[in-house]
Write an enzyme that holds these catalytic residues in place. Structure first.
Site, PDB file in Angstrom:
ATOM      1  N   GLY A  10       1.262  -1.283   0.298  1.00 12.86           N
ATOM      2  CA  GLY A  10       0.200  -0.468   0.044  1.00 12.86           C
ATOM      3  C   GLY A  10       1.054   1.463   0.094  1.00 12.86           C
ATOM      4  N   ASN A  11       1.695   1.262   0.656  1.00  7.74           N
ATOM      5  CA  ASN A  11       2.791   2.854   0.936  1.00  7.74           C
ATOM      6  C   ASN A  11       3.957   2.784  -0.777  1.00  7.74           C
ATOM      7  OD1 ASN A  11       3.052   2.959   3.902  1.00  7.74           O
ATOM      8  ND2 ASN A  11       3.269   1.123   3.909  1.00  7.74           N
ATOM      9  N   LYS A 117      -0.567  -0.632  15.835  1.00  6.76           N
ATOM     10  CA  LYS A 117      -1.059  -0.208  15.105  1.00  6.76           C
ATOM     11  C   LYS A 117      -2.071   1.129  14.768  1.00  6.76           C
ATOM     12  CE  LYS A 117      -0.202  -0.802  10.149  1.00  6.76           C
ATOM     13  NZ  LYS A 117       0.981  -0.970   9.455  1.00  6.76           N
ATOM     14  N   LYS A 199      -1.252  -7.339   5.305  1.00  4.39           N
ATOM     15  CA  LYS A 199      -1.596  -8.018   3.921  1.00  4.39           C
ATOM     16  C   LYS A 199      -0.342  -9.212   3.656  1.00  4.39           C
ATOM     17  CE  LYS A 199       1.548  -6.369   1.215  1.00  4.39           C
ATOM     18  NZ  LYS A 199       2.415  -6.159   2.431  1.00  4.39           N
ATOM     19  N   LYS A 261       6.903  -9.394   6.486  1.00  2.53           N
ATOM     20  CA  LYS A 261       6.467 -10.423   4.925  1.00  2.53           C
ATOM     21  C   LYS A 261       8.464 -11.545   4.633  1.00  2.53           C
ATOM     22  CE  LYS A 261       6.838  -5.258   3.244  1.00  2.53           C
ATOM     23  NZ  LYS A 261       5.686  -5.287   3.360  1.00  2.53           N
TER      24      LYS A 261
HETATM   25  P1  ADP Z   1       4.788  -2.415   2.350  1.00  2.00           P
HETATM   26  O1  ADP Z   1       3.483  -1.359   1.956  1.00  2.00           O
HETATM   27  O2  ADP Z   1       5.213  -2.894   1.256  1.00  2.00           O
HETATM   28  O3  ADP Z   1       3.536  -3.793   3.194  1.00  2.00           O
HETATM   29  P2  ADP Z   1       5.923  -1.281   4.821  1.00  2.00           P
HETATM   30  O4  ADP Z   1       6.071  -0.118   5.248  1.00  2.00           O
HETATM   31  O5  ADP Z   1       4.723  -2.599   5.799  1.00  2.00           O
HETATM   32  O6  ADP Z   1       5.708  -1.753   3.400  1.00  2.00           O
HETATM   33  O7  ADP Z   1       7.613  -1.910   4.518  1.00  2.00           O
HETATM   34  C1  ADP Z   1       8.653  -1.852   3.952  1.00  2.00           C
HETATM   35  C2  ADP Z   1       9.186  -0.865   4.918  1.00  2.00           C
HETATM   36  O8  ADP Z   1       9.932  -1.746   5.696  1.00  2.00           O
HETATM   37  C3  ADP Z   1      10.463  -0.074   4.577  1.00  2.00           C
HETATM   38  O9  ADP Z   1       9.509   1.086   4.069  1.00  2.00           O
HETATM   39  C4  ADP Z   1      11.507  -0.515   5.515  1.00  2.00           C
HETATM   40  O10 ADP Z   1      11.219   1.307   5.957  1.00  2.00           O
HETATM   41  C5  ADP Z   1      11.145  -0.759   5.910  1.00  2.00           C
HETATM   42  N1  ADP Z   1      11.938  -1.712   7.181  1.00  2.00           N
HETATM   43  C6  ADP Z   1      11.592  -2.237   8.087  1.00  2.00           C
HETATM   44  N2  ADP Z   1      13.565  -3.336   8.705  1.00  2.00           N
HETATM   45  C7  ADP Z   1      14.145  -3.049   7.378  1.00  2.00           C
HETATM   46  C8  ADP Z   1      14.904  -3.719   6.950  1.00  2.00           C
HETATM   47  N3  ADP Z   1      15.745  -4.575   7.591  1.00  2.00           N
HETATM   48  N4  ADP Z   1      15.264  -3.916   5.534  1.00  2.00           N
HETATM   49  C9  ADP Z   1      14.472  -3.139   4.796  1.00  2.00           C
HETATM   50  N5  ADP Z   1      14.140  -2.679   4.820  1.00  2.00           N
HETATM   51  C10 ADP Z   1      12.470  -2.816   6.832  1.00  2.00           C
HETATM   52 MG    MG Z   2       3.025  -3.445   5.723  1.00  2.00          MG
END
Ligand code: ADP
Ligand code: MG
Length: 303
Positions: A10-11, A117, A199, A261
């Site tokens: 979503g981001n 959250k 998600k 993830k």
């Molecule tokens: P999405 O909408 O794709 O789920 P999120 O914001 O939930 O996006 O997850 C992606 C984010 O995870 C990245 O923007 C980054 O800031 C964060 N992040 C946290 N820990 C890590 C890491 N170890 N390596 C890379 N990204 C990380």
């Molecule tokens: Mg996310």
């Protein structure tokens, strides 16, 4: 025929925050996905964090009667899922179904004891106190408070079988939007739950349910990193599931963003599949296994 599940963040879609930018990213992602997918069966899931945040901001600004979170999730499954469906359908040589997707959550989940959250608008302390929901001081300045909700893991995707049937019939499927509409079972049906489900968890359950061969998370960073955010951050190019688990235990990935993830990727790899986390702009190379962080089952070619 092999099966591919792709989760779109979503981001990553929200880009500069405008609808036009989001729409453009959806169109470009759909087109790159269509170019890369070949004749694999395709499931696309998506996040909704910024999108549901916008709906909450609009409701607050217009002072409209509150709608429960489960209903707002359903709205974003329609709005964002509808765009994905439209552009995938235009780009792919097959029809695309978009499915309202429900998940069950367990209200005894520990996540409900301490909601973490943040969602929706920022409030001043006096406003926050008057709200009918739990708020928490998140930031600083005049409006440091936000609503906080639980983010439990889903126990079941109620519509997973429908995804499987649609996929087997040759359609591509958009589903699992915003982690799914969170419900609990009651004696005579279902109740909505005031929670948001990540998600990434829901995507993993869907990937398992449809017996996917590959799982790809498209997000807004190029890879998962070790020592992320420090001067020594190092990208992970390829890792086996066991090592990914050890990084998770060491706290290398933030909860609420990269951790779910990587947990999903590790679980998927443990079941024998290959999972990837990559930047949304690298769709084609990510699908070719040439970009992002690849999590694989066996103990070989670690970075
Ligand atoms: P999405 O909408 O794709 O789920 P999120 O914001 O939930 O996006 O997850 C992606 C984010 O995870 C990245 O923007 C980054 O800031 C964060 N992040 C946290 N820990 C890590 C890491 N170890 N390596 C890379 N990204 C990380
Ligand atoms: Mg996310």
């Amino acid at each position: 025929m092999t099966r591919l599940v792709v989760a779109v963040g979503g981001n990553a879609l929200a880009a500069d925050g405008t609808f036009e930018a989001q729409h453009r990213t959806v169109r470009e992602t759909a087109s790159s996905l269509a170019d890369a997918v070949g004749n694999e069966r395709l499931v696309v899931t998506h996040g909704n964090g910024p999108q549901v945040g916008n709906v909450l901001l609009e409701a607050e600004a217009a002072d409209t009667p509150d709608r429960p979170l489960d209903v707002l999730v359903a709205e974003t499954q329609a709005s964002l899922g509808g765009l994905l469906q439209r552009h995938l359908d235009a780009a792919l040589d097959r029809s695309v179904a978009a499915l309202l997707t429900r998940v069950l959550v367990d209200t005894d989940d520990a996540a409900f004891d301490a909601p973490t959250k943040p969602v929706g608008p920022w409030y001043a302390e006096v406003e926050a106190e008057r709200k009918p929901f739990e708020t928490k001081r998140i930031g600083s300045g005049e409006r440091p408070f936000r609503r906080v909700v639980a983010s439990p893991e889903p126990t079941e995707v109620l519509d997973a079988e429908a995804v499987d049937v649609l996929l087997s019939s040759g359609q591509a499927v958009v589903c699992g939007g915003g982690g799914g509409i969170p419900l609990t079972r009651t004696v005579d049906g279902f109740d909505g739950v005031e929670a948001v489900v990540d998600k990434d968890h829901t995507t993993r359950l869907i990937a398992e349910a449809v017996d996917a061969d590959r799982l790809v998370f498209l997000t807004d960073v190029s890879r998962a990193y070790l020592d992320y955010g420090t001067d020594d951050q190092r990208p992970i190019e390829s890792v086996d599931a066991e090592t990914a688990r050890s990084y998770l235990e060491a706290g290398e990935f933030d909860e609420g963003s990269m951790a779910p993830k990587m947990r999903a990727c590790a679980a998927f790899a443990e079941a024998g599949g290959e999972a990837v986390v990559a930047d949304i702009d690298a769709v084609e190379s990510a699908l070719a296994g040439e970009a992002g962080t690849v999590v694989h089952p066996a103990n070989n070619s670690d970075s």
